[in-house]
Motif scaffolding. Structure first.
Motif, PDB file in Angstrom:
ATOM      1  N   LEU A 262      32.420  34.614   5.989  1.00 16.06           N
ATOM      2  CA  LEU A 262      32.722  33.402   6.732  1.00 16.06           C
ATOM      3  C   LEU A 262      31.902  33.427   8.015  1.00 16.06           C
ATOM      4  O   LEU A 262      32.073  34.310   8.858  1.00 16.06           O
ATOM      5  CB  LEU A 262      34.218  33.319   7.072  1.00 16.06           C
ATOM      6  N   LEU A 263      30.981  32.486   8.151  1.00 20.97           N
ATOM      7  CA  LEU A 263      30.124  32.393   9.332  1.00 20.97           C
ATOM      8  C   LEU A 263      30.832  31.507  10.340  1.00 20.97           C
ATOM      9  O   LEU A 263      30.963  30.300  10.142  1.00 20.97           O
ATOM     10  CB  LEU A 263      28.760  31.826   8.946  1.00 20.97           C
ATOM     11  N   PHE A 264      31.311  32.116  11.426  1.00 21.36           N
ATOM     12  CA  PHE A 264      32.286  31.491  12.320  1.00 21.36           C
ATOM     13  C   PHE A 264      31.644  31.005  13.622  1.00 21.36           C
ATOM     14  O   PHE A 264      30.965  31.773  14.311  1.00 21.36           O
ATOM     15  CB  PHE A 264      33.392  32.504  12.646  1.00 21.36           C
ATOM     16  N   PHE A 265      31.910  29.727  13.959  1.00 26.01           N
ATOM     17  CA  PHE A 265      31.476  29.141  15.228  1.00 26.01           C
ATOM     18  C   PHE A 265      32.729  28.850  16.061  1.00 26.01           C
ATOM     19  O   PHE A 265      33.600  28.081  15.639  1.00 26.01           O
ATOM     20  CB  PHE A 265      30.682  27.854  14.982  1.00 26.01           C
ATOM     21  N   HIS A 266      32.798  29.453  17.222  1.00 25.76           N
ATOM     22  CA  HIS A 266      34.023  29.379  18.033  1.00 25.76           C
ATOM     23  C   HIS A 266      34.177  28.052  18.761  1.00 25.76           C
ATOM     24  O   HIS A 266      33.203  27.324  18.985  1.00 25.76           O
ATOM     25  CB  HIS A 266      34.058  30.532  19.044  1.00 25.76           C
ATOM     26  N   GLY A 267      35.405  27.759  19.145  1.00 22.55           N
ATOM     27  CA  GLY A 267      35.701  26.576  19.947  1.00 22.55           C
ATOM     28  C   GLY A 267      35.557  26.854  21.435  1.00 22.55           C
ATOM     29  O   GLY A 267      35.106  27.909  21.860  1.00 22.55           O
ATOM     30  N   GLY A 268      35.966  25.864  22.230  1.00 21.15           N
ATOM     31  CA  GLY A 268      35.853  25.982  23.685  1.00 21.15           C
ATOM     32  C   GLY A 268      35.075  24.845  24.306  1.00 21.15           C
ATOM     33  O   GLY A 268      34.619  24.942  25.452  1.00 21.15           O
ATOM     34  N   GLY A 269      34.911  23.753  23.575  1.00 21.72           N
ATOM     35  CA  GLY A 269      34.264  22.573  24.142  1.00 21.72           C
ATOM     36  C   GLY A 269      32.789  22.745  24.431  1.00 21.72           C
ATOM     37  O   GLY A 269      32.250  22.043  25.294  1.00 21.72           O
ATOM     38  N   TRP A 270      32.131  23.680  23.727  1.00 24.12           N
ATOM     39  CA  TRP A 270      30.714  24.002  23.956  1.00 24.12           C
ATOM     40  C   TRP A 270      30.470  24.598  25.344  1.00 24.12           C
ATOM     41  O   TRP A 270      29.334  24.882  25.704  1.00 24.12           O
ATOM     42  CB  TRP A 270      29.797  22.787  23.786  1.00 24.12           C
TER      43      TRP A 270
END
Length: 313
Positions: A75-83
């Motif tokens: 699973l290639l994961f991109f985190h949140g946080g509003g960029w």
């Protein structure tokens, strides 16, 4: 966890204390790192760091796996946080828990943050890392086993990478999991989506905060109409991955996320859209003991089994 009258009042009181992210984003980043360190690192999984090099810069990637003895789906994961906030440090616990719950390897991408690095820096970093994985340049990773996944701004980035991959023609992801993603460009009172008005003031993430993130992320007004910035504005939704899209009942982004799923479905893609009852935005940051988190793990595992990634149908 149900949203009863007492909890609703508590959420409203906490939300009223919301800081101005334009002034506090650096402090918020430091606080996130501090709290992640205080939490510590779980010991029941393997974790190692990697770097992907692109245009003279190194993009950190942190990998998590229940075991390194055999190749696992990734699973290639991109985190949140509003960029603007978030990173592999404060998502270490989330990714470790996800690795354990799904029996997958997780690769968490530490893309560049705004406002120091505005659009399209984040999506280009995510694309560059994804390209390395899909072109077979990461040892022991089968490109056919890769699923893109992201939450909130990370869901936006996963959707954008899938669109970008189709447009550039270098590779094409087979699966994506979008958790309460941002997909549109207007989160004001004029938004066409009712959830912005229904859930945009009293449930921790406010429409005002989303608008601030958008302003910090964009390079110019032209970005607002770029489909890699706001995937819902794409003119072509065809040839996209099989998609699991999960929204939260009390999330301001709920309706635009579901609208994106409907656009994908209308273009002939295989799409599953689920609204998590009684859930707030970013609920996957909660410990695994919470029912909504457990239910999401079950849904994700069902989605992966349908792809026969663990040898089951």
């Amino acid at each position: 966890m149900s949203i009863n009258k007492v909890m609703r009042a508590a959420l409203k009181a906490i939300t009223s204390l919301e800081p101005d992210v334009k002034k506090t984003y650096k402090m918020e980043r430091q606080f996130q790192i501090l709290t992640s360190r205080l939490r510590g690192r779980p010991k029941d999984y393997k974790m190692w760091d990697h770097k992907v090099f692109c245009d003279g810069r190194a993009i950190p990637v942190r990998l998590f796996a229940p075991s390194r003895k055999r190749a696992l789906p990734l699973l290639l994961f991109f985190h949140g946080g509003g960029w603007v906030t978030g990173g592999i440090e404060n998502y270490t616990g989330v990714c470790a828990d996800l690795a354990k719950a799904t029996n997958c390897t997780i690769a968490s991408v530490d893309y560049r943050l705004a406002p120091e690095h505005k659009f399209p820096a984040a999506v280009e970093d995510c694309y560059a890392v994804t390209r390395e994985f899909f072109l077979g340049r990461i040892p022991r990773v089968n490109p056919d086993s890769i699923t893109l996944i992201g939450d909130s701004a990370g869901g936006n980035l996963a959707a954008a990478v899938s669109l970008m991959a189709r447009d550039r023609g270098e590779f094409l992801p087979k699966r994506q999991i979008l958790l309460y993603p941002s997909t549109y460009n207007d989160h004001s009172e004029q938004s066409p989506f009712p959830s912005i008005r229904e859930n945009g003031t009293d449930y921790l993430l406010t429409s005002k905060r989303i608008q601030s993130f958008i302003e910090l992320y964009r390079s110019s007004d032209d970005d607002l109409n770029n489909p890699y910035f706001a995937p819902l504005l794409a003119s072509d939704f065809s040839r996209q991955p099989r998609t699991l899209l999960i929204t939260a009942e009390y999330c301001p982004l709920r309706d635009e996320g579901e609208a994106y799923g409907e656009k994908l479905r209308a273009a002939g893609n295989d799409v599953q859209i689920i609204r998590m009852p009684d859930a707030l935005h970013a609920y996957m940051m909660l410990p695994p003991r919470f029912e909504q988190v457990q239910q999401t793990y079950r849904i994700i595992n069902g989605f992966l089994r349908k792809g026969n990634l663990h040898g089951r149908t």
